[in-house]
Design an enzyme around this catalytic site. Sequence first.
Site, PDB file in Angstrom:
ATOM      1  N   GLY A  49      30.269  39.512 -47.723  1.00  8.98           N
ATOM      2  CA  GLY A  49      30.298  40.937 -48.023  1.00  8.98           C
ATOM      3  C   GLY A  49      29.007  41.695 -47.810  1.00  8.98           C
ATOM      4  O   GLY A  49      28.998  42.930 -47.921  1.00  8.98           O
ATOM      5  N   GLU A  64      30.048  33.018 -47.924  1.00 11.23           N
ATOM      6  CA  GLU A  64      31.047  33.280 -46.869  1.00 11.23           C
ATOM      7  C   GLU A  64      30.698  34.542 -46.083  1.00 11.23           C
ATOM      8  O   GLU A  64      31.496  35.473 -46.014  1.00 11.23           O
ATOM      9  CB  GLU A  64      32.433  33.472 -47.500  1.00 11.23           C
ATOM     10  CG  GLU A  64      32.933  32.334 -48.352  1.00 11.23           C
ATOM     11  CD  GLU A  64      34.191  32.707 -49.167  1.00 11.23           C
ATOM     12  OE1 GLU A  64      34.551  33.908 -49.213  1.00 11.23           O
ATOM     13  OE2 GLU A  64      34.792  31.798 -49.755  1.00 11.23           O
ATOM     14  N   PRO A  65      29.517  34.617 -45.486  1.00 11.96           N
ATOM     15  CA  PRO A  65      29.166  35.846 -44.767  1.00 11.96           C
ATOM     16  C   PRO A  65      29.915  35.972 -43.441  1.00 11.96           C
ATOM     17  O   PRO A  65      30.120  34.978 -42.739  1.00 11.96           O
ATOM     18  CB  PRO A  65      27.663  35.686 -44.515  1.00 11.96           C
ATOM     19  CG  PRO A  65      27.445  34.209 -44.463  1.00 11.96           C
ATOM     20  CD  PRO A  65      28.454  33.602 -45.405  1.00 11.96           C
ATOM     21  N   ARG A  67      30.363  39.747 -41.519  1.00 11.51           N
ATOM     22  CA  ARG A  67      29.734  40.903 -40.863  1.00 11.51           C
ATOM     23  C   ARG A  67      28.227  40.749 -40.684  1.00 11.51           C
ATOM     24  O   ARG A  67      27.681  41.053 -39.623  1.00 11.51           O
ATOM     25  CB  ARG A  67      30.013  42.147 -41.716  1.00 11.51           C
ATOM     26  CG  ARG A  67      29.580  43.453 -41.081  1.00 11.51           C
ATOM     27  CD  ARG A  67      29.635  44.610 -42.096  1.00 11.51           C
ATOM     28  NE  ARG A  67      30.882  44.646 -42.829  1.00 11.51           N
ATOM     29  CZ  ARG A  67      31.968  45.326 -42.443  1.00 11.51           C
ATOM     30  NH1 ARG A  67      31.940  46.029 -41.350  1.00 11.51           N
ATOM     31  NH2 ARG A  67      33.070  45.287 -43.178  1.00 11.51           N
ATOM     32  N   ARG A 126      37.655  50.229 -36.123  1.00 13.42           N
ATOM     33  CA  ARG A 126      36.960  50.621 -37.352  1.00 13.42           C
ATOM     34  C   ARG A 126      36.859  52.136 -37.562  1.00 13.42           C
ATOM     35  O   ARG A 126      37.112  52.608 -38.665  1.00 13.42           O
ATOM     36  CB  ARG A 126      35.564  49.976 -37.424  1.00 13.42           C
ATOM     37  CG  ARG A 126      35.606  48.439 -37.467  1.00 13.42           C
ATOM     38  CD  ARG A 126      34.239  47.827 -37.735  1.00 13.42           C
ATOM     39  NE  ARG A 126      33.798  48.136 -39.075  1.00 13.42           N
ATOM     40  CZ  ARG A 126      32.901  49.061 -39.384  1.00 13.42           C
ATOM     41  NH1 ARG A 126      32.291  49.742 -38.437  1.00 13.42           N
ATOM     42  NH2 ARG A 126      32.580  49.280 -40.637  1.00 13.42           N
ATOM     43  N   CYS A 138      47.194  57.519 -27.119  1.00  9.43           N
ATOM     44  CA  CYS A 138      47.914  58.714 -27.542  1.00  9.43           C
ATOM     45  C   CYS A 138      48.028  58.806 -29.055  1.00  9.43           C
ATOM     46  O   CYS A 138      49.101  58.630 -29.630  1.00  9.43           O
ATOM     47  CB  CYS A 138      49.294  58.726 -26.894  1.00  9.43           C
ATOM     48  SG  CYS A 138      49.158  58.738 -25.113  1.00  9.43           S
ATOM     49  N   GLU A 139      46.906  59.031 -29.705  1.00  8.88           N
ATOM     50  CA  GLU A 139      46.824  59.238 -31.156  1.00  8.88           C
ATOM     51  C   GLU A 139      45.618  60.141 -31.393  1.00  8.88           C
ATOM     52  O   GLU A 139      44.556  59.918 -30.799  1.00  8.88           O
ATOM     53  CB  GLU A 139      46.531  57.918 -31.895  1.00  8.88           C
ATOM     54  CG  GLU A 139      47.576  56.854 -31.790  1.00  8.88           C
ATOM     55  CD  GLU A 139      48.726  57.038 -32.774  1.00  8.88           C
ATOM     56  OE1 GLU A 139      48.594  57.860 -33.716  1.00  8.88           O
ATOM     57  OE2 GLU A 139      49.746  56.381 -32.578  1.00  8.88           O
ATOM     58  N   TYR A 166      34.398  42.647 -36.736  1.00  9.30           N
ATOM     59  CA  TYR A 166      35.627  43.425 -36.918  1.00  9.30           C
ATOM     60  C   TYR A 166      35.851  44.386 -35.749  1.00  9.30           C
ATOM     61  O   TYR A 166      36.317  45.502 -35.913  1.00  9.30           O
ATOM     62  CB  TYR A 166      35.605  44.156 -38.271  1.00  9.30           C
ATOM     63  CG  TYR A 166      35.396  43.190 -39.423  1.00  9.30           C
ATOM     64  CD1 TYR A 166      36.420  42.335 -39.808  1.00  9.30           C
ATOM     65  CD2 TYR A 166      34.161  43.091 -40.072  1.00  9.30           C
ATOM     66  CE1 TYR A 166      36.229  41.412 -40.832  1.00  9.30           C
ATOM     67  CE2 TYR A 166      33.960  42.166 -41.092  1.00  9.30           C
ATOM     68  CZ  TYR A 166      35.002  41.336 -41.467  1.00  9.30           C
ATOM     69  OH  TYR A 166      34.804  40.422 -42.457  1.00  9.30           O
TER      70      TYR A 166
HETATM   71  C1  LIG Z   1      36.415  38.994 -45.149  1.00  7.28           C
HETATM   72  C2  LIG Z   1      35.985  37.944 -46.092  1.00  7.28           C
HETATM   73  C3  LIG Z   1      34.670  37.469 -46.071  1.00  7.28           C
HETATM   74  C4  LIG Z   1      33.607  38.037 -45.175  1.00  7.28           C
HETATM   75  O1  LIG Z   1      33.280  39.330 -45.515  1.00  7.28           O
HETATM   76  P1  LIG Z   1      32.062  40.079 -44.765  1.00  7.28           P
HETATM   77  O2  LIG Z   1      32.038  41.414 -45.388  1.00  7.28           O
HETATM   78  O3  LIG Z   1      32.406  40.126 -43.323  1.00  7.28           O
HETATM   79  O4  LIG Z   1      30.836  39.286 -45.030  1.00  7.28           O
HETATM   80  C5  LIG Z   1      34.346  36.446 -46.930  1.00  7.28           C
HETATM   81  N1  LIG Z   1      35.255  35.920 -47.783  1.00  7.28           N
HETATM   82  C6  LIG Z   1      36.528  36.367 -47.832  1.00  7.28           C
HETATM   83  C7  LIG Z   1      37.475  35.747 -48.782  1.00  7.28           C
HETATM   84  C8  LIG Z   1      36.934  37.393 -46.987  1.00  7.28           C
HETATM   85  O5  LIG Z   1      38.191  37.840 -47.066  1.00  7.28           O
END
Ligand SMILES: *Cc1c(COP(=O)(O)O)cnc(C)c1O
Length: 422
Positions: A244, A281-282, A284, A320, A350-351, A378
Amino acid sequence: MNLPGSPFLAVQDGRLCLDGHDLTQLAHQHATPLYVYSRQAMLSALAPYQRALVGRAHLVCYAVKANSNLAVLQTFAQAGCGFDIVSAGELARVLAAGGDAAKVVFSGVGKSRAEMAQALQAGVRCFNVESTAELEVLSDVAAGLGLRAPVSLRVNPDVDAGTHPYISTGLKGNKFGVAHEQALASYRRAASLPGIRVVGIDCHIGSQITEVAPYLDALDRVLDLVEAIEAEGITLHHMDLGGGLGITYTDETPPAADALIAALLARIDARGHGHRELLFEPGRSLVGNAGVLLTEVMYLKRGEHKNFCIVDAAMNDLMRPALYEAYMGIVNTQGTDEPTDTWDVVGPVCESGDWLGRDRSLAVKPGDVLAVLSAGAYGMTMASNYNTRGRAAEVMVDGAQVSVVRERERVEDLFKMERLMG
Ligand SMILES: *Cc1c(COP(=O)(O)O)cnc(C)c1O
């Protein structure tokens, strides 16, 4: 020129370059729309995570959904990463890229029985379970295979990550995770199930988070639970603090990954949990600023109220802006003598929602190549074939090397699964 985020993006002799590669030239060689990624930029984004965790039992699990190209997964696998997946499809990609199933955590609110079975047979490291209903099904599937599923419960700490509602996941009223108040009861249930082995706890509060405070709030809530759960004799081996961390798209100032982790470690140690293995869990923050989307200017259309710069990339290539009204930097990859004007940069779909940037100050003429910045996360993974548009090609640069890591989709591929009525 304001180039957010990556030291690998620079203007050299008037030309925008990614890790030394002239992007105008790459666009002409490989055609547009074209995603270009820098392998070194990805590795340099990973480095602060690894540096901050030296000397700790840890695993950085790259979140595959941010960018699932095999060459990207290969890059992180070779750097020692594990992976956070949300489908059996992503598991297959990880394995095809040389990733280790034993370093995979499986997240997501809607895992099917078939997906659970595949992940169990592959030997994934942990299931991040998001409801008690899922727990019962997972136990059943695992027991049927004569296995016990390693499990963390994803707890919802009910903290506001201060981000866009669509990418905020840690608040009550959100579909993700087990409510904080129910977590203890869910752990008791997990510990009693024959096909489940409790191994950890997990939380992930949202995406594009630009402050440390929500992470610390969530951590405190998780540590409260850890203490309550272990008081009942249920051992938690690891703590997964999710992903996140935000990136700079324009003027955001997210903490550096190592600063964030240092703050988390200080809190973890202060509360006496320093021995626990840590997972992150990175997504982005590892890939977002390592990639750009190149697109050619097709037409300029001046109007009374708005000027439109019509380019050959669209919402189907990069969703995005249309989905989140996200701001992404857009720059011309080459110098031009045209006067600067204000443009809405829009695609051919076409949007009315098909725009990449609004009210952008740009000097452009037809044929110029624009770069949409911070498009490594993303971008391609959310691309679609809307309007029967083939998806873009992807190129990875690494030092002097330039590799096409995904071919451009051909129109005949788009409907080869379809049949006329007999
Ligand atoms: C999407 C997601 C992430 C990664 O999030 P980022 O904002 O891209 O770092 C990590 N864990 C879970 C469970 C997710 O759904």
